[in-house]
Design an enzyme around this catalytic site. Structure first.
Site, PDB file in Angstrom:
ATOM      1  NE  ARG A 183      68.004 -74.334  26.184  1.00  0.00           N
ATOM      2  CZ  ARG A 183      66.757 -73.932  26.428  1.00  0.00           C
ATOM      3  NH1 ARG A 183      66.215 -74.172  27.619  1.00  0.00           N
ATOM      4  NH2 ARG A 183      66.053 -73.312  25.500  1.00  0.00           N
ATOM      5  CE1 TYR A 236      65.942 -60.247  26.975  1.00  0.00           C
ATOM      6  CE2 TYR A 236      65.623 -57.937  26.394  1.00  0.00           C
ATOM      7  CZ  TYR A 236      66.133 -59.185  26.110  1.00  0.00           C
ATOM      8  OH  TYR A 236      66.851 -59.369  24.948  1.00  0.00           O
TER       9      TYR A 236
END
Length: 257
Positions: free
Chosen positions: A33, A148
């Site tokens: 990103r 997760y």
């Protein structure tokens, strides 16, 4: 010269893959990103190893980000020979303590992005009769604890199932399941690590070397360390009800602080 695309390339396991593959002479497509960090990484790897390093800024928690990476993977004129689906993150807190938006974001990155990017890469790889995909999961995939672990369990099951479907095609798929690795992962999630025993930590560069050896051997699942291989062998023979209790207590002891 072959090309590898690595998501989450600027830190941790992704950065270790980038270093190793560049040292081995692979050109790279670096995906993350942060454009500034990507450019710095690309420059360093190019200058050190003489490889070409392409930068692709993308947020895999968004459709636009996934589509941009999928388009690069589908480029027949500049094919990608190895995909490392490494991008991921953790949320601090137990079930119902984490906002639903954050849980869905995790599933977007860990599951939807992995599915779409693997599919984009494999479609062109199968046409060429060669290629490889490493989907980074976790030993948490084998423990009944939280979103997760559930998302990483999906990665393992998807990867191994797809690997069977592609047997004989020349395309190899492997799920990589590391344990604790010293990266930015825990810091970004706001998780303390001081209470994690030293013997549980793995070196990212050694982990990557073992993973690439396993991929070359044609394995569809890699647990790249004898300590964690032993632990996961014990998990297989532990009753699920007991394992759930152990996992919960371990999470409180070694999880977010």
């Amino acid at each position: 010269m072959t090309t590898a695309l690595i998501t989450g390339s600027t830190a941790g396991i992704g950065a270790a893959f980038a270093r190793r593959l560049a040292a081995d002479g692979h050109d790279l497509v670096l995906v993350a990103r942060d454009t500034k960090r990507l450019r710095e990484q690309a420059t360093e790897l190019h200058d050190r190893h003489g490889i070409e390093a392409e930068v692709l800024t993308a947020d895999l928690a968004t459709d636009a980000g996934i589509e941009a990476v999928a388009a690069r993977l589908g480029d027949r004129k500049n094919p990608v020979d190895l995909l490392i689906n490494n991008a991921g993150f953790g949320n601090r807190g137990r079930y119902l303590d984490v906002p639903m938006a954050d849980e869905l974001k995790m599933l977007k990155v860990h599951c939807e992005a992995v599915l779409r990017l693997t599919s984009a890469a494999v479609a062109s790889m199968r046409e060429r009769g060669r290629g490889g995909v490493v989907n980074v999961a976790s030993v948490a995939a084998f423990l009944p604890r939280g979103t997760y672990g559930a998302s990483k369990a999906w990665v393992v099951q998807f990867t191994q199932g797809a690997a069977k479907d592609l047997a004989g095609s020349g395309v190899r798929l492997m799920a990589l399941c590391p344990g604790f690795v010293r990266t930015e992962f825990h810091e970004r999630a706001g998780m303390g690590t001081d209470n994690i025993p030293g013997w549980m930590w793995l070196d990212a560069d050694k982990l990557v070397a073992a993973a690439l050896d396993d991929l070359a051997r044609g394995k569809s699942l890699s647990i790249p360390d004898p300590r964690y291989k032993t632990l996961m062998a014990l998990v297989k023979v532990t009753p699920r009800a007991l394992l759930g209790g152990i996992s919960s207590r371990t999470g409180r002891k070694y999880g977010p602080q």
